[in-house]
Scaffold this motif. Sequence first.
Motif, PDB file in Angstrom:
ATOM      1  N   SER A  59       0.821  -1.215   0.000  1.00  0.00           N
ATOM      2  CA  SER A  59       0.000   0.000   0.000  1.00  0.00           C
ATOM      3  C   SER A  59       0.854   1.264   0.000  1.00  0.00           C
ATOM      4  O   SER A  59       0.426   2.301  -0.504  1.00  0.00           O
ATOM      5  CB  SER A  59      -0.898   0.021   1.233  1.00  0.00           C
ATOM      6  OG  SER A  59      -1.687  -1.132   1.272  1.00  0.00           O
ATOM      7  N   ARG A  91      -6.764  -4.835 -11.342  1.00  0.00           N
ATOM      8  CA  ARG A  91      -6.915  -5.804 -10.245  1.00  0.00           C
ATOM      9  C   ARG A  91      -8.369  -5.846  -9.774  1.00  0.00           C
ATOM     10  O   ARG A  91      -8.907  -6.893  -9.461  1.00  0.00           O
ATOM     11  CB  ARG A  91      -6.042  -5.403  -9.054  1.00  0.00           C
ATOM     12  CG  ARG A  91      -4.624  -5.870  -9.162  1.00  0.00           C
ATOM     13  CD  ARG A  91      -3.913  -5.654  -7.862  1.00  0.00           C
ATOM     14  NE  ARG A  91      -2.797  -4.758  -8.028  1.00  0.00           N
ATOM     15  CZ  ARG A  91      -2.151  -4.167  -7.032  1.00  0.00           C
ATOM     16  NH1 ARG A  91      -2.519  -4.352  -5.793  1.00  0.00           N
ATOM     17  NH2 ARG A  91      -1.133  -3.388  -7.281  1.00  0.00           N
ATOM     18  N   ALA A  92      -9.006  -4.695  -9.726  1.00  0.00           N
ATOM     19  CA  ALA A  92     -10.405  -4.650  -9.286  1.00  0.00           C
ATOM     20  C   ALA A  92     -11.323  -5.221 -10.359  1.00  0.00           C
ATOM     21  O   ALA A  92     -12.343  -5.846 -10.057  1.00  0.00           O
ATOM     22  CB  ALA A  92     -10.809  -3.206  -8.991  1.00  0.00           C
ATOM     23  N   GLY A 126     -10.855  -7.726 -12.264  1.00  0.00           N
ATOM     24  CA  GLY A 126     -10.840  -9.178 -12.244  1.00  0.00           C
ATOM     25  C   GLY A 126     -11.876  -9.777 -11.321  1.00  0.00           C
ATOM     26  O   GLY A 126     -12.057 -10.990 -11.268  1.00  0.00           O
ATOM     27  N   MET A 127     -12.580  -8.927 -10.585  1.00  0.00           N
ATOM     28  CA  MET A 127     -13.593  -9.376  -9.630  1.00  0.00           C
ATOM     29  C   MET A 127     -14.768 -10.017 -10.351  1.00  0.00           C
ATOM     30  O   MET A 127     -15.321 -10.988  -9.893  1.00  0.00           O
ATOM     31  CB  MET A 127     -14.069  -8.152  -8.847  1.00  0.00           C
ATOM     32  CG  MET A 127     -14.965  -8.453  -7.699  1.00  0.00           C
ATOM     33  SD  MET A 127     -14.081  -9.264  -6.388  1.00  0.00           S
ATOM     34  CE  MET A 127     -15.376 -10.198  -5.717  1.00  0.00           C
ATOM     35  N   PHE A 128     -15.150  -9.423 -11.465  1.00  0.00           N
ATOM     36  CA  PHE A 128     -16.345  -9.897 -12.148  1.00  0.00           C
ATOM     37  C   PHE A 128     -15.997 -10.363 -13.552  1.00  0.00           C
ATOM     38  O   PHE A 128     -15.091  -9.856 -14.187  1.00  0.00           O
ATOM     39  CB  PHE A 128     -17.370  -8.759 -12.269  1.00  0.00           C
ATOM     40  CG  PHE A 128     -17.757  -8.180 -10.941  1.00  0.00           C
ATOM     41  CD1 PHE A 128     -17.266  -6.953 -10.542  1.00  0.00           C
ATOM     42  CD2 PHE A 128     -18.569  -8.882 -10.074  1.00  0.00           C
ATOM     43  CE1 PHE A 128     -17.608  -6.424  -9.314  1.00  0.00           C
ATOM     44  CE2 PHE A 128     -18.906  -8.360  -8.842  1.00  0.00           C
ATOM     45  CZ  PHE A 128     -18.422  -7.129  -8.464  1.00  0.00           C
ATOM     46  N   SER A 129     -16.799 -11.326 -14.025  1.00  0.00           N
ATOM     47  CA  SER A 129     -16.616 -11.772 -15.400  1.00  0.00           C
ATOM     48  C   SER A 129     -17.958 -11.635 -16.114  1.00  0.00           C
ATOM     49  O   SER A 129     -18.978 -11.336 -15.497  1.00  0.00           O
ATOM     50  CB  SER A 129     -16.140 -13.213 -15.427  1.00  0.00           C
ATOM     51  OG  SER A 129     -17.131 -14.038 -14.867  1.00  0.00           O
ATOM     52  N   ASP A 187      -4.829   0.992 -16.104  1.00  0.00           N
ATOM     53  CA  ASP A 187      -4.411   1.256 -14.721  1.00  0.00           C
ATOM     54  C   ASP A 187      -4.252  -0.056 -13.952  1.00  0.00           C
ATOM     55  O   ASP A 187      -5.159  -0.890 -13.935  1.00  0.00           O
ATOM     56  CB  ASP A 187      -5.465   2.142 -14.052  1.00  0.00           C
ATOM     57  CG  ASP A 187      -4.990   2.714 -12.741  1.00  0.00           C
ATOM     58  OD1 ASP A 187      -4.463   1.956 -11.908  1.00  0.00           O
ATOM     59  OD2 ASP A 187      -5.140   3.913 -12.540  1.00  0.00           O
ATOM     60  N   ASP A 231     -21.204 -13.415 -14.849  1.00  0.00           N
ATOM     61  CA  ASP A 231     -21.950 -12.916 -13.694  1.00  0.00           C
ATOM     62  C   ASP A 231     -23.203 -12.177 -14.109  1.00  0.00           C
ATOM     63  O   ASP A 231     -24.149 -12.073 -13.341  1.00  0.00           O
ATOM     64  CB  ASP A 231     -21.083 -11.945 -12.877  1.00  0.00           C
ATOM     65  CG  ASP A 231     -19.918 -12.644 -12.238  1.00  0.00           C
ATOM     66  OD1 ASP A 231     -18.915 -11.976 -11.960  1.00  0.00           O
ATOM     67  OD2 ASP A 231     -20.005 -13.862 -12.043  1.00  0.00           O
ATOM     68  N   ILE A 282      -4.219  -0.718 -10.726  1.00  0.00           N
ATOM     69  CA  ILE A 282      -5.141  -0.889  -9.603  1.00  0.00           C
ATOM     70  C   ILE A 282      -6.523  -1.287 -10.114  1.00  0.00           C
ATOM     71  O   ILE A 282      -7.159  -2.214  -9.598  1.00  0.00           O
ATOM     72  CB  ILE A 282      -5.243   0.417  -8.784  1.00  0.00           C
ATOM     73  CG1 ILE A 282      -3.868   0.848  -8.275  1.00  0.00           C
ATOM     74  CG2 ILE A 282      -6.253   0.281  -7.664  1.00  0.00           C
ATOM     75  CD1 ILE A 282      -3.282  -0.054  -7.206  1.00  0.00           C
ATOM     76  N   LEU A 283      -6.989  -0.610 -11.140  1.00  0.00           N
ATOM     77  CA  LEU A 283      -8.334  -0.893 -11.646  1.00  0.00           C
ATOM     78  C   LEU A 283      -8.373  -2.243 -12.358  1.00  0.00           C
ATOM     79  O   LEU A 283      -9.418  -2.899 -12.374  1.00  0.00           O
ATOM     80  CB  LEU A 283      -8.798   0.231 -12.581  1.00  0.00           C
ATOM     81  CG  LEU A 283      -9.023   1.575 -11.884  1.00  0.00           C
ATOM     82  CD1 LEU A 283      -9.485   2.625 -12.871  1.00  0.00           C
ATOM     83  CD2 LEU A 283     -10.034   1.457 -10.755  1.00  0.00           C
ATOM     84  N   VAL A 312       1.025   4.053  -5.821  1.00  0.00           N
ATOM     85  CA  VAL A 312       1.423   4.428  -7.184  1.00  0.00           C
ATOM     86  C   VAL A 312       0.186   4.938  -7.902  1.00  0.00           C
ATOM     87  O   VAL A 312      -0.803   4.209  -8.038  1.00  0.00           O
ATOM     88  CB  VAL A 312       2.032   3.225  -7.934  1.00  0.00           C
ATOM     89  CG1 VAL A 312       2.398   3.633  -9.351  1.00  0.00           C
ATOM     90  CG2 VAL A 312       3.263   2.720  -7.205  1.00  0.00           C
ATOM     91  N   LEU A 313       0.252   6.194  -8.356  1.00  0.00           N
ATOM     92  CA  LEU A 313      -0.880   6.786  -9.068  1.00  0.00           C
ATOM     93  C   LEU A 313      -0.475   7.059 -10.497  1.00  0.00           C
ATOM     94  O   LEU A 313       0.544   7.730 -10.733  1.00  0.00           O
ATOM     95  CB  LEU A 313      -1.261   8.130  -8.426  1.00  0.00           C
ATOM     96  CG  LEU A 313      -2.441   8.139  -7.482  1.00  0.00           C
ATOM     97  CD1 LEU A 313      -2.044   7.487  -6.184  1.00  0.00           C
ATOM     98  CD2 LEU A 313      -2.908   9.548  -7.240  1.00  0.00           C
ATOM     99  N   GLU A 314      -1.261   6.537 -11.421  1.00  0.00           N
ATOM    100  CA  GLU A 314      -0.973   6.798 -12.831  1.00  0.00           C
ATOM    101  C   GLU A 314      -1.769   8.032 -13.261  1.00  0.00           C
ATOM    102  O   GLU A 314      -2.969   8.130 -13.004  1.00  0.00           O
ATOM    103  CB  GLU A 314      -1.367   5.585 -13.663  1.00  0.00           C
ATOM    104  CG  GLU A 314      -0.506   4.370 -13.325  1.00  0.00           C
ATOM    105  CD  GLU A 314      -0.891   3.130 -14.104  1.00  0.00           C
ATOM    106  OE1 GLU A 314      -1.394   3.266 -15.230  1.00  0.00           O
ATOM    107  OE2 GLU A 314      -0.711   2.026 -13.563  1.00  0.00           O
TER     108      GLU A 314
END
Lengths: 119, 239
Positions: free
Chosen positions: A84, A108-109, A111-114, A103, A117, A105-106, A88-90
């Motif tokens: 954390s 990684r987020a 990958g939560m849904f496909s 991005d 769903d 970070i986004l 790192v901010l792009e």
Amino acid sequence: MAGRGKLIAVIGDEDTCTGFLLGGIGELNKNRKPNFLVVEKDTSVTEIEETFKSFLARNDIGIILINQFIAEMIRHAIDAHVQSIPAVLEIPSKEHPYDASKDSILRRAKGMFSAEDFR
Amino acid sequence: MGGSELEDPRVKMDEKLLRFMDLLELLEKKRTTLNSLIEQGWFSITKARYSMGNKQVSALQYSSEMEPLVCVHTRALENGEVQFFTERNKKKSSTESSDELLSVEDIGPQEEGLRRRNKTKKETTEKKDTEGAKTDKGFEVNSARKRDQNPQQDPLKWFGILVPQPLKQAQSSFKQVIEFSAEIAALQSAVVSTRQELKLSLAKGLNSEDTLGNTVKEKCPTDELTVSEQKECSKITSS
């Protein structure tokens, strides 16, 4: 929140670095290395990656701001960073607008849904 | 009774999912604002460069010594999230610092009273110590004066004494960008940690429903389940 605060580091093109230095984040003296890197056309990817890793290794940097087109050059290094701090901010650059799909970070987020769903 | 045991984790999962969605929405809003502020800043820098000249607003103008005027404080929370707060150093005005220096300086002879020719060794050593301290003080005053001349100088001064208004506007835009950067860093940390929690909750949910097995299928029609729970149920039925 006791103790000395952390620095904000910047890896970006000249205008980005100039802007953030105007904002007052710059540190540069005889003893310590600078907390910013101005990336020009002839700046090598190796130098960018080494600077990014050196910022990660420093314990006095809290946030690293990096132009997204530069982040694309060292994407493997940015994806490998999961701590954390430093964050790192792009950020966009003048010639390359911000793309949320790139991005780290986004992604990684995301990958939560496909697509399954939402069937 | 079995139903209430099942509902609590599902309710928690739903709350986490809603929080995750809210965080993503807020992150997107802040990002849009950040990007537009950065663009405003670039535009102002370009205008300043147009009026001052190409090389007058470039990396060549950076000072050889800089001290940060803004720093960021971090605080780790129990749930793994990290909060970021910016703090801007309040610089002293140049008149105040010079007045303080004048008050520190000793004007007049360093020695008080008459000089004594016949001095004992103790007096001489004490006198040397005080003289040394006073010279050190003088040195400190001089070095403090040098430091105060360029300690936390406004970066605008690197570009000249009279800078055009666009450059000041650029500085103002980027100061706001720095504030937003801290907020976005905190939101990113929250998004990542919430996602981790959801992942763990899903994995726990799968394990618990494997042991319950058919009981879950009888009691919970798929229409009442959320999207993620439907996915879990379909995996259980397929297995």
